[in-house]
Design a protein around this motif. Structure first.
Motif, mmCIF file in Angstrom:
data_model
loop_
_atom_site.group_PDB
_atom_site.id
_atom_site.type_symbol
_atom_site.label_atom_id
_atom_site.label_comp_id
_atom_site.label_asym_id
_atom_site.label_seq_id
_atom_site.Cartn_x
_atom_site.Cartn_y
_atom_site.Cartn_z
ATOM 1 N N VAL A 46 0.837 -1.201 0.000
ATOM 2 C CA VAL A 46 0.000 0.000 0.000
ATOM 3 C C VAL A 46 0.869 1.247 0.000
ATOM 4 C CG1 VAL A 46 -1.679 1.346 1.358
ATOM 5 C CG2 VAL A 46 -1.905 -1.150 1.215
ATOM 6 N N LEU A 47 0.485 2.207 -0.832
ATOM 7 C CA LEU A 47 1.120 3.520 -0.839
ATOM 8 C C LEU A 47 0.064 4.510 -0.369
ATOM 9 C CD1 LEU A 47 3.317 5.576 -1.676
ATOM 10 C CD2 LEU A 47 2.350 5.519 -3.964
ATOM 11 N N GLY A 48 0.282 5.114 0.783
ATOM 12 C CA GLY A 48 -0.714 6.043 1.325
ATOM 13 C C GLY A 48 -0.152 7.447 1.411
ATOM 14 N N ILE A 49 -0.841 8.406 0.789
ATOM 15 C CA ILE A 49 -0.424 9.798 0.918
ATOM 16 C C ILE A 49 -1.369 10.440 1.935
ATOM 17 C CG2 ILE A 49 -0.022 11.980 -0.296
ATOM 18 C CD1 ILE A 49 1.764 9.631 -1.218
ATOM 19 N N ALA A 50 -0.823 10.756 3.086
ATOM 20 C CA ALA A 50 -1.685 11.270 4.147
ATOM 21 C C ALA A 50 -0.887 12.160 5.077
ATOM 22 C CB ALA A 50 -2.279 10.110 4.939
ATOM 23 N N GLN A 51 -1.466 13.287 5.422
ATOM 24 C CA GLN A 51 -0.839 14.199 6.372
ATOM 25 C C GLN A 51 -0.885 13.572 7.764
ATOM 26 O OE1 GLN A 51 0.555 16.935 5.372
ATOM 27 N NE2 GLN A 51 -0.261 16.946 3.305
ATOM 28 N N THR A 52 -0.015 14.069 8.621
ATOM 29 C CA THR A 52 -0.090 13.695 10.033
ATOM 30 C C THR A 52 -1.428 14.206 10.572
ATOM 31 O OG1 THR A 52 2.282 13.953 10.132
ATOM 32 C CG2 THR A 52 1.142 13.906 12.229
ATOM 33 N N GLY A 53 -2.037 13.433 11.464
ATOM 34 C CA GLY A 53 -3.302 13.880 12.033
ATOM 35 C C GLY A 53 -4.513 13.415 11.251
ATOM 36 N N VAL A 154 6.620 -1.336 7.400
ATOM 37 C CA VAL A 154 5.933 -0.058 7.187
ATOM 38 C C VAL A 154 6.977 1.057 7.225
ATOM 39 C CG1 VAL A 154 4.175 1.539 8.051
ATOM 40 C CG2 VAL A 154 3.891 -0.926 8.415
ATOM 41 N N LEU A 155 6.931 1.935 6.245
ATOM 42 C CA LEU A 155 7.749 3.148 6.293
ATOM 43 C C LEU A 155 6.802 4.313 6.474
ATOM 44 C CD1 LEU A 155 10.470 3.015 3.508
ATOM 45 C CD2 LEU A 155 10.748 2.755 5.941
ATOM 46 N N ASP A 156 6.907 5.001 7.600
ATOM 47 C CA ASP A 156 6.014 6.131 7.841
ATOM 48 C C ASP A 156 6.760 7.440 7.592
ATOM 49 O OD1 ASP A 156 3.707 7.427 8.438
ATOM 50 O OD2 ASP A 156 3.936 7.295 10.610
ATOM 51 N N GLU A 157 6.030 8.439 7.110
ATOM 52 C CA GLU A 157 6.619 9.751 6.791
ATOM 53 C C GLU A 157 7.857 9.585 5.911
ATOM 54 O OE1 GLU A 157 6.449 12.781 9.703
ATOM 55 O OE2 GLU A 157 4.363 12.268 10.046
ATOM 56 N N ALA A 158 7.687 8.848 4.827
ATOM 57 C CA ALA A 158 8.799 8.550 3.917
ATOM 58 C C ALA A 158 9.440 9.829 3.385
ATOM 59 C CB ALA A 158 8.302 7.695 2.761
ATOM 60 N N ASP A 159 8.618 10.839 3.093
ATOM 61 C CA ASP A 159 9.187 12.085 2.561
ATOM 62 C C ASP A 159 10.155 12.713 3.565
ATOM 63 O OD1 ASP A 159 6.978 12.523 4.203
ATOM 64 O OD2 ASP A 159 6.036 14.018 2.914
ATOM 65 N N ARG A 181 7.662 -10.215 1.811
ATOM 66 C CA ARG A 181 6.947 -9.500 2.867
ATOM 67 C C ARG A 181 5.991 -8.508 2.235
ATOM 68 N NH1 ARG A 181 12.012 -6.694 2.290
ATOM 69 N NH2 ARG A 181 11.423 -4.674 1.420
ATOM 70 N N GLN A 182 5.108 -8.008 3.068
ATOM 71 C CA GLN A 182 4.182 -6.958 2.628
ATOM 72 C C GLN A 182 4.794 -5.612 3.009
ATOM 73 O OE1 GLN A 182 0.563 -6.814 4.887
ATOM 74 N NE2 GLN A 182 -0.525 -5.634 3.336
ATOM 75 N N ASN A 183 4.699 -4.631 2.112
ATOM 76 C CA ASN A 183 5.264 -3.313 2.379
ATOM 77 C C ASN A 183 4.186 -2.228 2.350
ATOM 78 O OD1 ASN A 183 8.127 -4.048 2.379
ATOM 79 N ND2 ASN A 183 7.764 -4.553 0.240
ATOM 80 N N LEU A 184 4.246 -1.337 3.324
ATOM 81 C CA LEU A 184 3.316 -0.212 3.361
ATOM 82 C C LEU A 184 4.159 1.063 3.456
ATOM 83 C CD1 LEU A 184 0.929 -1.640 6.122
ATOM 84 C CD2 LEU A 184 0.730 -1.971 3.688
ATOM 85 N N LEU A 185 3.856 2.020 2.603
ATOM 86 C CA LEU A 185 4.621 3.264 2.571
ATOM 87 C C LEU A 185 3.664 4.432 2.758
ATOM 88 C CD1 LEU A 185 7.478 4.579 1.768
ATOM 89 C CD2 LEU A 185 6.507 4.774 -0.512
ATOM 90 N N VAL A 194 10.117 10.461 -3.438
ATOM 91 C CA VAL A 194 9.259 9.464 -2.793
ATOM 92 C C VAL A 194 8.711 8.520 -3.861
ATOM 93 C CG1 VAL A 194 7.133 9.098 -1.468
ATOM 94 C CG2 VAL A 194 8.620 11.027 -0.919
ATOM 95 N N GLU A 195 8.316 9.102 -4.978
ATOM 96 C CA GLU A 195 7.786 8.297 -6.071
ATOM 97 C C GLU A 195 8.831 7.295 -6.561
ATOM 98 O OE1 GLU A 195 5.411 8.837 -10.309
ATOM 99 O OE2 GLU A 195 6.202 10.606 -9.282
ATOM 100 N N LYS A 196 10.050 7.785 -6.788
ATOM 101 C CA LYS A 196 11.154 6.899 -7.228
ATOM 102 C C LYS A 196 11.364 5.781 -6.231
ATOM 103 C CE LYS A 196 14.359 9.405 -10.201
ATOM 104 N NZ LYS A 196 14.612 10.831 -9.967
ATOM 105 N N PHE A 197 11.418 6.170 -4.959
ATOM 106 C CA PHE A 197 11.671 5.173 -3.925
ATOM 107 C C PHE A 197 10.530 4.158 -3.847
ATOM 108 C CE2 PHE A 197 11.247 3.838 0.559
ATOM 109 C CZ PHE A 197 12.345 2.983 0.571
ATOM 110 N N SER A 198 9.295 4.631 -4.055
ATOM 111 C CA SER A 198 8.156 3.712 -3.952
ATOM 112 C C SER A 198 8.255 2.597 -4.997
ATOM 113 C CB SER A 198 6.828 4.468 -4.067
ATOM 114 O OG SER A 198 6.621 4.902 -5.390
ATOM 115 N N TYR A 199 8.828 2.896 -6.164
ATOM 116 C CA TYR A 199 8.999 1.851 -7.171
ATOM 117 C C TYR A 199 9.969 0.779 -6.703
ATOM 118 C CZ TYR A 199 6.745 5.093 -10.394
ATOM 119 O OH TYR A 199 5.847 5.948 -10.984
#
Length: 206
Positions: A46-53, A154-159, A181-185, A194-199
């Motif tokens: 999963v690739l999730g774009i979400a602000q903190t909060g 899980v990688l949180d706040e990847a940016d 394994r399953q990866n969540l970013l 971030v896009e490059k890394f997500s690939y």
């Protein structure tokens, strides 16, 4: 809401988690939770774009708790990487809160304090490891972290991680953890790096 006591029931979570969600006072899933939880539970990357909060921590913590269900063995089965000590502590606290009706063991690793207590905690057994990249590598180099059972990362706040220059550490971690394994970013922004890394990190992400 007439037909459902708890809107979180739509995610097919177990009673222990639903009780903890109620205890924590969550009433409605946030948009990121509605989108990410079913995908994560189905085993997708999963690739999730979400602000903190926006409730993103619960969006990855709930599927993890559901997947792991109960304490097992001594070695971590899920790894959550976050860029700062504050965030690691925040995620670990959320995981403890949402896992309060389970016996799952959550250990937080971060710098700024001596490693002794953290090593002790690891030796007592851990299911979910929440850590900053550098402290993880330090304790891994000491032989304190066994990785062969990690099924989810899980990688949180990847940016923020990339902005802070953690790329080399993250690459080193990716070299040593199991590839199956399953990866969540999760990232607040979807900038080019971030896009490059997500690939690199994700396989067919949703």
């Amino acid at each position: 809401m007439e037909n459902q006591a708890n809107p979180f029931e739509q995610f097919k979570l177990n009673r222990q988690l639903l009780d903890a969600i109620a205890d924590a006072g969550y009433t409605e899933p946030t948009p990121i939770q509605e989108q990410a939880i079913p995908l994560a539970m189905a085993g997708h990357d999963v690739l999730g774009i979400a602000q903190t909060g926006t409730g993103k921590t619960a969006a990855f913590v709930l599927p993890l708790l559901m997947k792991l269900k109960y304490a097992q063995g001594a070695d971590p089965r899920a790894l959550i990487l976050a860029p700062t000590r504050e965030l690691v502590m925040q995620i670990a606290k959320a995981a403890e809160e949402l896992g309060s009706h389970t016996d799952l063991r959550i250990v937080a690793l971060y710098g700024g304090v001596g490693p002794k207590a953290q090593i002790e905690a690891l030796r007592q057994g851990v299911d979910i490891l929440v850590t900053t990249p550098q402290r993880f590598l330090d304790l891994y180099a000491k032989g304190e972290i066994v990785l062969k059972h990690i099924k989810t990362m899980v990688l949180d706040e990847a940016d923020k991680m990339l902005d802070m220059g953690f790329m080399p550490q993250i690459r080193r971690i990716l070299e040593v953890i199991p590839t199956k394994r399953q990866n969540l970013l999760f990232s607040a922004t979807f900038q080019e790096k971030v896009e490059k890394f997500s690939y690199e990190f994700l396989e067919f992400p949703m």
